[in-house]
Design a protein around this motif. Structure first.
Motif, PDB file in Angstrom:
ATOM      1  N   CYS A 412       0.801  -1.230   0.000  1.00 40.59           N
ATOM      2  CA  CYS A 412       0.000   0.000   0.000  1.00 40.59           C
ATOM      3  C   CYS A 412       0.838   1.287   0.000  1.00 40.59           C
ATOM      4  O   CYS A 412       0.418   2.306  -0.553  1.00 40.59           O
ATOM      5  CB  CYS A 412      -0.922   0.050   1.223  1.00 40.59           C
ATOM      6  N   CYS A 415       1.642   3.981  -2.825  1.00 39.85           N
ATOM      7  CA  CYS A 415       0.678   5.021  -3.181  1.00 39.85           C
ATOM      8  C   CYS A 415       0.258   5.857  -1.965  1.00 39.85           C
ATOM      9  O   CYS A 415       0.301   7.070  -1.996  1.00 39.85           O
ATOM     10  CB  CYS A 415      -0.568   4.399  -3.815  1.00 39.85           C
ATOM     11  N   PHE A 427      -3.666  10.011  -4.458  1.00 39.57           N
ATOM     12  CA  PHE A 427      -3.923   8.873  -3.573  1.00 39.57           C
ATOM     13  C   PHE A 427      -4.437   9.400  -2.248  1.00 39.57           C
ATOM     14  O   PHE A 427      -3.736  10.111  -1.548  1.00 39.57           O
ATOM     15  CB  PHE A 427      -2.642   8.064  -3.373  1.00 39.57           C
ATOM     16  N   PRO A 428      -5.678   9.041  -1.907  1.00 36.41           N
ATOM     17  CA  PRO A 428      -6.298   9.637  -0.717  1.00 36.41           C
ATOM     18  C   PRO A 428      -5.574   9.266   0.577  1.00 36.41           C
ATOM     19  O   PRO A 428      -4.963   8.202   0.658  1.00 36.41           O
ATOM     20  CB  PRO A 428      -7.715   9.046  -0.730  1.00 36.41           C
ATOM     21  N   LEU A 442     -14.421  -0.639   4.246  1.00 38.96           N
ATOM     22  CA  LEU A 442     -12.962  -0.707   4.113  1.00 38.96           C
ATOM     23  C   LEU A 442     -12.532  -2.054   3.521  1.00 38.96           C
ATOM     24  O   LEU A 442     -11.770  -2.113   2.550  1.00 38.96           O
ATOM     25  CB  LEU A 442     -12.303  -0.493   5.484  1.00 38.96           C
ATOM     26  N   LEU A 446     -10.739  -2.989  -0.129  1.00 38.85           N
ATOM     27  CA  LEU A 446      -9.503  -3.772  -0.236  1.00 38.85           C
ATOM     28  C   LEU A 446      -9.689  -4.973  -1.164  1.00 38.85           C
ATOM     29  O   LEU A 446      -8.837  -5.268  -1.992  1.00 38.85           O
ATOM     30  CB  LEU A 446      -9.055  -4.255   1.148  1.00 38.85           C
ATOM     31  N   GLY A 452     -13.447   5.290 -10.505  1.00 37.33           N
ATOM     32  CA  GLY A 452     -14.342   6.434 -10.729  1.00 37.33           C
ATOM     33  C   GLY A 452     -14.002   7.610  -9.833  1.00 37.33           C
ATOM     34  O   GLY A 452     -13.140   7.514  -8.965  1.00 37.33           O
ATOM     35  N   MET A 465      -7.826   2.465  -7.623  1.00 33.10           N
ATOM     36  CA  MET A 465      -7.294   1.716  -6.491  1.00 33.10           C
ATOM     37  C   MET A 465      -7.348   0.235  -6.859  1.00 33.10           C
ATOM     38  O   MET A 465      -8.421  -0.299  -7.132  1.00 33.10           O
ATOM     39  CB  MET A 465      -8.158   2.021  -5.257  1.00 33.10           C
TER      40      MET A 465
HETATM   41  C1  HEC Z   1      -1.411   2.006  -7.201  1.00 37.32           C
HETATM   42  C2  HEC Z   1      -1.776   2.884  -6.130  1.00 37.32           C
HETATM   43  C3  HEC Z   1      -2.529   2.315  -4.947  1.00 37.32           C
HETATM   44  C4  HEC Z   1      -2.178   1.260  -4.165  1.00 37.32           C
HETATM   45  C5  HEC Z   1      -0.947   0.346  -4.318  1.00 37.32           C
HETATM   46  C6  HEC Z   1      -3.169   1.168  -3.130  1.00 37.32           C
HETATM   47  N1  HEC Z   1      -4.092   2.124  -3.300  1.00 37.32           N
HETATM   48 FE1  HEC Z   1      -5.655   2.503  -2.090  1.00 37.32          FE
HETATM   49  N2  HEC Z   1      -6.327   3.929  -3.368  1.00 37.32           N
HETATM   50  C7  HEC Z   1      -5.671   4.356  -4.476  1.00 37.32           C
HETATM   51  C8  HEC Z   1      -6.474   5.342  -5.151  1.00 37.32           C
HETATM   52  C9  HEC Z   1      -6.101   6.059  -6.423  1.00 37.32           C
HETATM   53  C10 HEC Z   1      -7.632   5.492  -4.409  1.00 37.32           C
HETATM   54  C11 HEC Z   1      -8.820   6.404  -4.727  1.00 37.32           C
HETATM   55  C12 HEC Z   1      -9.662   5.749  -5.786  1.00 37.32           C
HETATM   56  C13 HEC Z   1     -10.752   6.661  -6.293  1.00 37.32           C
HETATM   57  O1  HEC Z   1     -11.707   6.859  -5.564  1.00 37.32           O
HETATM   58  O2  HEC Z   1     -10.644   7.177  -7.376  1.00 37.32           O
HETATM   59  C14 HEC Z   1      -7.515   4.586  -3.284  1.00 37.32           C
HETATM   60  C15 HEC Z   1      -8.458   4.447  -2.280  1.00 37.32           C
HETATM   61  C16 HEC Z   1      -8.281   3.688  -1.145  1.00 37.32           C
HETATM   62  C17 HEC Z   1      -9.211   3.647  -0.039  1.00 37.32           C
HETATM   63  C18 HEC Z   1     -10.495   4.395   0.074  1.00 37.32           C
HETATM   64  C19 HEC Z   1     -10.210   5.686   0.771  1.00 37.32           C
HETATM   65  C20 HEC Z   1     -11.459   6.404   1.266  1.00 37.32           C
HETATM   66  O3  HEC Z   1     -11.350   7.061   2.262  1.00 37.32           O
HETATM   67  O4  HEC Z   1     -12.506   6.274   0.642  1.00 37.32           O
HETATM   68  C21 HEC Z   1      -8.677   2.808   0.878  1.00 37.32           C
HETATM   69  C22 HEC Z   1      -9.265   2.431   2.215  1.00 37.32           C
HETATM   70  C23 HEC Z   1      -7.425   2.332   0.356  1.00 37.32           C
HETATM   71  N3  HEC Z   1      -7.228   2.882  -0.872  1.00 37.32           N
HETATM   72  C24 HEC Z   1      -6.596   1.460   1.015  1.00 37.32           C
HETATM   73  C25 HEC Z   1      -5.495   0.863   0.404  1.00 37.32           C
HETATM   74  C26 HEC Z   1      -4.750  -0.204   1.018  1.00 37.32           C
HETATM   75  C27 HEC Z   1      -4.987  -0.761   2.401  1.00 37.32           C
HETATM   76  C28 HEC Z   1      -3.801  -0.569   0.128  1.00 37.32           C
HETATM   77  C29 HEC Z   1      -2.818  -1.711   0.262  1.00 37.32           C
HETATM   78  C30 HEC Z   1      -3.370  -3.006   0.442  1.00 37.32           C
HETATM   79  C31 HEC Z   1      -3.941   0.278  -1.021  1.00 37.32           C
HETATM   80  N4  HEC Z   1      -4.985   1.114  -0.820  1.00 37.32           N
HETATM   81  C32 HEC Z   1      -3.120   0.214  -2.124  1.00 37.32           C
HETATM   82  C33 HEC Z   1      -4.441   3.909  -4.928  1.00 37.32           C
HETATM   83  C34 HEC Z   1      -3.750   2.847  -4.406  1.00 37.32           C
END
Ligand code: HEC
Length: 508
Positions: A412, A415, A427-428, A442, A446, A452, A465
């Motif tokens: 994770c 990003c 990346f939020p 959550l 995952l 979107g 994501m």
């Molecule tokens: C390649 C980049 C990338 C990776 C690696 C990644 N994420 Fe994300 N994640 C994003 C992006 C971009 C978004 C927002 C997506 C959107 O809404 O457009 C996001 C959104 C989220 C959200 C939602 C946030 C919210 O408040 O709504 C969570 C929770 C999250 N990621 C957790 C994780 C976790 C835990 C991992 C590892 C297992 C992970 N992400 C790996 C890019 C990534």
């Protein structure tokens, strides 16, 4: 004409010989399931050994050289399984974990047929560890030269030896039961030492005119080099925190001021004032890790790019899968638990077969051991049939919060960043958003990913994501719990049963 006929005959014989090397099914003592498509057969190559400490496959001779704690060095011919004792190191002092320990072979063995060994000696009332270089000629050791002698003790004498691609030799030493050695950069105990194949100090060592390459170690029991050239060690913690370290020049790994991760207030305080490097993996309760070896072969595709780890206390064989950069342990599988007893040594041949040695006749045998035939060298090789009965992986017994950190960092953080703050508009942040507070939501994100336009904490995000449905329920739960208990989040943990439920319902 005559010559051609001869060639045909020879190749027939060669075919027959290689067919003979195929072990008939009844000679396997066990089978192991790695995946639905990969099964291994376990066979016993030799038995009745006395604490084989180090195994090293030699591609030049197609044999395995190994040390036994009392001082013997043997060669095991892999075509015949014949074991020949080639040398007994003189003056070895053997008691408890002292004796003949680590072994390395010169990487250019065909031109430089040298073995390097380290062992304990007793001189008057004092113990020492010596490193010697031995010359091998036609199945015998004909010459021996001591390259380095350092302090020793009744325990904590380290032991492993390893060459890198530049033909430099590393010696992992123990702290020799001292309170001060590891943090004293002028002392050679509790260190990883680096030298030429002649035992001299290389001109590019991090401290000029010193063997010291890295410091702050307690008792290293395993050392390996990954294909990208990362030096890894396994180490015994005290009552807690056995470690795997990624060893870098001049880094200080903290012992004996810091143990394992920097997780107590006192440790954080020390690490704030002086540069200390955390392990990449730690185990509490301890497992007593021993030898490690890097598996780069595709023969067992599931295990490619892993560290193979043998353990003593935990009596297991573990596969520690590395990430693409080989700096993070992304997964751990546990095999043979309590099955063969203590396992101390491992080596890999040039076709991807694996060899392990038991250590049930040492000073610390576990319940039910030693058994008849101990100690033995076992071979693990891929088989081309599905056996009726087989052993399988165990789940690692403890998923600590520190493992959540490791999982988070490997999947994770690229990003969302190490501190969970993310990157604005890309990346939020993973801090107090509605998705983080809603456990169900959550876990769904995952497992399924997120696409979107989304407004999160007032900022717009429109990148993708990725889905992490390929992770086990336990790993998803560990990561989700890590997020909900870090970065300023103060939320409840999530267990794998909940992940399992959500996975089932979102699949419909
Ligand atoms: C390649 C980049 C990338 C990776 C690696 C990644 N994420 Fe994300 N994640 C994003 C992006 C971009 C978004 C927002 C997506 C959107 O809404 O457009 C996001 C959104 C989220 C959200 C939602 C946030 C919210 O408040 O709504 C969570 C929770 C999250 N990621 C957790 C994780 C976790 C835990 C991992 C590892 C297992 C992970 N992400 C790996 C890019 C990534």
């Amino acid at each position: 004409m005559k010559k051609q006929l001869y060639c045909v005959l020879v190749s027939c014989v060669v075919l027959m010989v290689s067919a003979c090397q195929h072990i008939p099914r009844e000679e396997y003592i066990d089978f192991l399931k790695v995946s639905d498509t990969t099964y291994l057969g376990v066979s016993q190559l030799t038995d009745s050994l006395e604490v084989p400490w180090d195994l090293q496959f030699n591609p030049t001779t197609k044999s395995i050289f190994f040390t036994e704690i009392k001082g013997q060095i043997s060669e095991l011919n892999l075509a015949t399984n014949k074991r020949t004792i080639i040398y007994t190191v003189p003056h070895v002092f053997q008691k408890r974990s002292m004796g003949l320990l680590g072994l390395a072979l010169h990487p250019d063995f065909d031109k430089k047929p040298y073995l390097y060994v380290c062992y304990t000696i007793k001189d008057g009332e004092h113990y020492f560890s010596e490193l010697a270089k031995l010359r091998y000629v036609e199945g015998k050791i004909v010459e021996s030269k001591v390259l380095l002698k350092i302090g020793g003790a009744l325990g904590h004498n380290g032991s492993r030896l390893l060459f890198d691609k530049e033909r430099l030799l590393y010696w992992a030493t123990g702290d020799a039961h001292s309170n001060t050695n590891s943090q004293d950069s002028t002392n050679l105990n509790g260190k990883v030492l680096r030298m030429t194949d002649e035992g001299l100090i290389p001109s590019d060592n991090p401290i000029s005119n010193s063997y010291v390459y890295a410091w702050g170690f307690r008792n290293i029991q395993g050392m390996a080099m990954t294909s990208k050239g990362h030096l890894m060690t396994s180490e015994h913690g005290d009552a807690i925190e056995d470690e795997i370290n990624l060893v870098k020049p001049l880094h200080n790994y903290g012992w004996k001021e810091i143990e394992g991760f920097h997780d107590t207030d006192a440790e954080k305080e020390i690490a704030r004032h002086s540069s200390r490097t955390e392990p990449i993996k730690a185990w509490t309760p301890v497992i007593a890790p021993a030898a490690i070896s890097y598996y780069g072969s595709q023969a067992i595709p599931e295990w490619s790019n892993s560290l193979l780890l043998t353990t003593l206390k935990n009596q297991s064989f573990r596969v520690l899968k590395l990430d693409a950069e080989q700096q993070v342990i992304a997964d751990e599988k546990v095999y043979f638990k309590n099955h063969y007893g203590r396992i101390r040594a491992v080596t890999i041949d040039d076709t991807g077969n694996i060899y392990i040695a038991t250590s049930n006749r040492d000073w610390n045998p576990q319940n039910g051991f030693p058994q008849k035939g101990d100690d033995r060298i076992l071979k693990l090789a891929v088989i081309d049939f599905v056996p009726k009965e087989f052993l399988m992986a165990y789940e690692p017994e403890n998923k600590k919060i520190s493992d959540g950190k490791v999982l988070y960092q490997s999947y994770c953080a690229s990003c969302h960043k190490n501190d969970g703050k993310g990157v604005r508009n890309s990346f939020p942040p993973l801090i107090q958003t509605p998705t983080i507070t809603d456990a169900h939501k959550l876990v769904t994100v995952l497992l399924k990913g997120l696409k979107g336009k989304n407004v999160i904490n007032g900022e717009e995000y429109d990148e993708e994501m990725p889905a992490f449905g390929f992770l086990s329920d336990a790993d998803v739960a560990t990561i989700a719990t890590y997020i909900r208990t870090h970065f300023g989040n103060n939320l409840g943990s999530i267990d794998s049963a909940m992940v399992k439920d959500i996975r089932m319902t979102t699949h419909k």
